[in-house]
Design a protein around this motif. Structure first.
Motif, short mmCIF file in Angstrom:
data_model
loop_
_atom_site.label_atom_id
_atom_site.label_comp_id
_atom_site.label_asym_id
_atom_site.label_seq_id
_atom_site.Cartn_x
_atom_site.Cartn_y
_atom_site.Cartn_z
N UNK A 188 -19.26 1.32 28.06
CA UNK A 188 -20.00 2.43 28.73
C UNK A 188 -18.99 3.47 29.47
N UNK A 189 -17.73 3.23 29.32
CA UNK A 189 -16.85 3.89 30.23
C UNK A 189 -15.66 4.33 29.43
N UNK A 190 -14.89 5.61 29.94
CA UNK A 190 -13.78 6.12 29.27
C UNK A 190 -12.78 6.40 30.44
N UNK A 228 -10.51 17.18 36.55
CA UNK A 228 -10.47 15.70 36.26
C UNK A 228 -11.16 14.91 37.56
N UNK A 229 -11.37 13.50 37.30
CA UNK A 229 -12.01 12.95 38.48
C UNK A 229 -10.87 12.68 39.74
N UNK A 232 -19.19 7.36 30.75
CA UNK A 232 -18.86 7.85 31.90
C UNK A 232 -17.53 7.89 31.92
N UNK A 233 -17.02 9.13 32.21
CA UNK A 233 -15.73 9.74 32.05
C UNK A 233 -14.92 9.38 33.47
N UNK A 234 -13.73 8.73 33.51
CA UNK A 234 -12.75 9.13 34.50
C UNK A 234 -11.39 9.38 34.03
N UNK A 235 -11.32 10.77 34.43
CA UNK A 235 -10.03 11.49 33.91
C UNK A 235 -8.95 11.76 35.10
#
Ligand code: AMP
Ligand code: ZN
Length: 479
Positions: free
Chosen positions: A25-27, A122-123, A64-67
């Motif tokens: 579910x995450x990227x 980004x995060x 759910x993106x963490x960039x």
């Protein structure tokens, strides 16, 4: 996750792979960020438009993106392969300013371009100088088994990991000429992970380490920041195609050493499952070179009157793995295309959101396009197909268009036709003046006083304003 399976080209395997996240579910995505010694040119910004579209696509698919994007403020030498001077030290000396001021100034300039291109925040922005203790710790962890010390600092022995340079594979020849000749290096490709300050010298940026006072190597920085924030292995690492040759193979070698993994048969052993690279923006006359006087930075485009989102659209019109040639005509064409879209959106007014099954096939086509290794050229045609649909509910059309714009980021909900007017910074006439003259000209024409109408037109022409009767996009004038 929604829609078609997401397929992405992995430079490490040279194959299109189906994205399957490390954490369900995450990227988690890391993008090599700018070296803040000068303004970014528009080619550099293509790299962040690409990373942004990737991140937006992952969000669209429901991950759910963490960039993370880094800011390199130390350690990047004038040559990627460890030769030359530190780019920031050099810029600071040339400008007689402190490195910290140089870094701050160009970081802010880069962020201004990021905002102008509607690149999402980004995060986390990781700044290299904030991570020096972790870099030393990382280097200490691999020093015994993988490194050796020379006068110049701590060097990484690339023969201690399997498959060194696999990412660069077919392209190793390009890099060879640029490798620094250092006495005592065991292999030509060995890299400095810590650069000791030569005796008797001081650098503006230096830290104590077990290998003497000095500064971290650029490759070490990205290994450390990506691993520290995202954890190894993470999902996707991005950068421009030049990084496929030296910087990323070096990061991969360090990651292998750090993670105590060896062969690269399981791509995750490299620290990231997928390595993605955008191709270059090219410009034939050399205006991309930062050493040229007036180089192509976003500000130049804006000063010449182009809305920055026209450049974003220009990027989206090419697939990220294709070379893209910059030309002013090409930029003008992108601006016209953007105007057309914006006018179609404006015509919908503020119709309330609605759903309509008529748009389902178009949204599906759009999803298939972006899921196919981010085929933005095709995705744009789906957007335009929706905009062109006749006899459909305006609210449903607007909803579908905005949904697609979540990925494309053309800011269609906010940009207005008037924002897209060509407005060169050195224009000699302001808008109210032009509008007043045009109103007088209209009156003259209504009174069939064509001589007066032509005089007004000539006066405007003298100020660089071209009156455009019957322009298909409804523009009355351009500068
Ligand atoms: P740098 O600030 O030099 O580290 O570069 C920032 C980013 O821009 C990196 O990801 C580079 O690979 C990328 N890059 C450099 N030149 C170009 C270009 N002409 N077109 C597209 N990307 C580029
Ligand atoms: Zn990097």
């Amino acid at each position: 996750m929604t829609g078609a399976p997401l397929r992405l080209f992995n430079s490490l395997t040279r194959e299109i792979e189906t994205f399957s996240p490390v954490h369900p579910g995450e990227a988690r995505v890391y993008s090599c960020g700018p070296t803040v010694y000068n303004y970014p040119h528009i080619g550099n910004m293509r790299a962040y438009v690409f990373a942004d579209v990737l991140g937006r696509t992952l969000s669209w698919k429901g991950y759910k993106l963490t960039h993370v994007i880094n800011i390199t403020d130390v350690g990047h030498l004038t040559d990627d392969a460890d030769a030359g001077e530190d780019k920031l030290e050099k810029a600071a000396a040339a400008n007689k300013q402190s490195i910290w001021d140089i870094a701050e100034h160009y970081k802010q300039a880069y962020w201004a371009d990021v905002r102008a291109l509607n690149i999402r925040q980004p995060a986390q922005w990781t700044v290299a100088t904030d991570y020096v203790p972790q870099m030393i710790e990382f280097a200490e962890g691999i020093a015994d088994r993988h490194c050796y010390q020379l006068d110049g600092g701590l060097y990484f022995d690339v023969s201690t990991v399997a498959d060194y340079g696999r990412l660069a594979r077919a392209h190793t020849d390009e890099g060879e000429g640029r490798i620094e000749a250092v006495e005592g290096k065991r292999n030509a490709a060995d890299l400095a992970i810590w650069r000791s300050t030569p005796p008797g010298e001081t650098r503006q940026m230096e830290w104590d380490s077990p290998w003497g006072r000095g500064a971290p190597g650029w490759h070490l920085e990205c290994s450390v920041m990506s691993g520290a924030v995202l954890g190894f292995p993470f999902d996707i690492h991005t950068g421009g195609i030049d990084h496929r040759e030296i910087h990323h193979p070096n990061e991969i070698a360090q990651n292998q050493a750090h993670c105590c993994t060896n062969g690269l048969n399981d791509a995750a052993n490299s620290g990231a499952k997928i390595w993605m690279h955008n191709n270059f923006l090219v410009e034939r006359s050399g205006k991309m070179s930062k050493s040229a006087g007036e180089f192509l930075r976003l500000r130049l485009l804006i000063d010449k009157g182009y809305h920055p989102l026209a450049y974003r659209l220009m990027c989206l019109q090419a697939h990220y793995r294709s070379e893209l040639e910059f030309s002013w005509d090409g930029l003008g064409a992108a601006l016209t295309r953007l105007k057309r879209m914006v006018m179609q959106v404006e015509a919908l007014g503020d119709a309330p959101p609605a759903e309509h099954p008529k748009f389902a096939p178009i949204l599906e086509k759009f999803d298939a396009a972006i899921s196919d290794d981010l085929n933005t050229p095709l995705a744009l045609t789906a957007l335009e197909e929706a905009l062109a649909m006749k006899k459909v509910d305006a609210g449903a059309k607007l909803t579908a268009v905005m949904r697609m714009d979540e990925v494309l980021g053309l800011d269609l909900g906010r940009v207005r036709r008037a924002d897209l007017r060509l407005r060169p910074a050195n224009a000699q006439a302001d808008e109210s003046e032009i509008n007043a003259a045009l109103a007088r000209r209209k009156e003259a024409r209504a009174a069939k006083d064509f001589a007066r109408s032509d005089t007004i037109r000539d006066e405007l022409a003298a100020k660089g304003v071209e009156v455009m009767d019957g322009d298909p996009l409804g523009w009355e004038w351009k500068l």
